[in-house]
Motif scaffolding. Structure first.
Motif, PDB file in Angstrom:
ATOM      1  N   TRP A 105       0.833  -0.854  -0.311  1.00 23.54           N
ATOM      2  CA  TRP A 105       0.088   0.216  -0.102  1.00 23.54           C
ATOM      3  C   TRP A 105       0.518   0.831   0.317  1.00 23.54           C
ATOM      4  N   ALA A 106       0.351   2.159  -1.105  1.00 28.34           N
ATOM      5  CA  ALA A 106       1.867   3.314  -0.902  1.00 28.34           C
ATOM      6  C   ALA A 106       0.663   4.521  -0.723  1.00 28.34           C
ATOM      7  N   HIS A 107       1.162   5.266   0.060  1.00 29.44           N
ATOM      8  CA  HIS A 107       0.014   6.654  -0.112  1.00 29.44           C
ATOM      9  C   HIS A 107       0.291   7.663  -1.091  1.00 29.44           C
ATOM     10  N   ARG A 113       4.277  11.670  -0.401  1.00 28.97           N
ATOM     11  CA  ARG A 113       4.126  11.017   0.363  1.00 28.97           C
ATOM     12  C   ARG A 113       4.501   9.720   0.063  1.00 28.97           C
ATOM     13  N   SER A 117       6.296   6.234   1.213  1.00 30.28           N
ATOM     14  CA  SER A 117       5.661   5.084   1.747  1.00 30.28           C
ATOM     15  C   SER A 117       6.405   4.053   1.021  1.00 30.28           C
ATOM     16  N   ASP A 120       8.462   3.018   2.910  1.00 28.57           N
ATOM     17  CA  ASP A 120       8.182   2.373   3.718  1.00 28.57           C
ATOM     18  C   ASP A 120       8.475   0.679   3.442  1.00 28.57           C
TER      19      ASP A 120
END
Length: 196
Positions: A105-107, A113, A117, A120
């Motif tokens: 999942w990526a913002h 942002r 992501s 992360d």
């Protein structure tokens, strides 16, 4: 030739050689240790909604389309109609159906942002080189996705304005002047899901 030096009664040492020439002050750090690749997992920042109401054929259609090689789909609609819940439920169902699939999942509301992501994601999948401050994190994740032997699903969340993906990013020591969309690969056997 050896030199000896005495420092009080308890300290005594021998210099076994003499340095001729300049002293090199550069420190050679050991190469980054290869980490054991983790097993595929679901990496999304939301719990599954136990009260999710299936909307007839819509979720089935999402699953069917994402099952195609090199799939990219977009969920488009007004705020509050349930796009996020559909994406979350699809992510969990994908993981249930295939434990070999990475679900990421990526913002993606803006470049900053999305970059966070990708950092992360790189940490979770343990991409070599991610700790280099000069690394282009977009390229590292892109290359990992392209080279992955496991299938993957990448959800881009909150792409309310996708124009930042189309514009060339300013060139720096970390990134080339390329549009971010070029770091969102098509990859055989991989599903990519755009959520807006």
């Amino acid at each position: 030739m050896a030199l000896t030096a005495s420092f009080g009664d308890m300290n005594y040492g021998v210099q076994a050689g003499i340095i001729n020439g300049d002293v090199n002050t550069m420190i050679n750090l050991p190469p980054e240790r290869r980490e054991t690749p983790p097993e595929p997992s679901i990496v999304i920042p939301f719990a599954r909604d136990a009260d999710f109401v299936d909307r007839g054929t819509l979720l089935d259609e999402i699953c069917e389309r994402c099952a195609q090689p090199n799939a990219r789909i977009a969920l488009v609609g007004l705020g509050g109609v349930g796009k996020s819940q559909l994406a979350i439920e699809h992510a969990y169902r994908t993981r249930e159906q295939s434990s070999e699939t990475w679900v990421l999942w990526a913002h993606a509301s803006n470049a900053a942002r999305l970059e966070q992501s990708f950092h992360d994601i790189a940490d979770r999948v343990r991409i070599v080189g991610r700790q280099d401050s000069q690394a282009n994190i977009f390229k590292l994740v892109h290359d990992w996705l392209c080279d992955s032997k496991q299938p993957w699903l990448l959800v881009l969340d909150n792409v309310d304005d996708a124009s930042f993906l189309l514009e060339a990013q300013p060139a720096s020591s970390k990134t080339a002047a390329r549009p971010l969309r070029e770091y969102l690969p098509y990859s055989g056997g991989a599903a990519q899901h755009h959520h807006t």
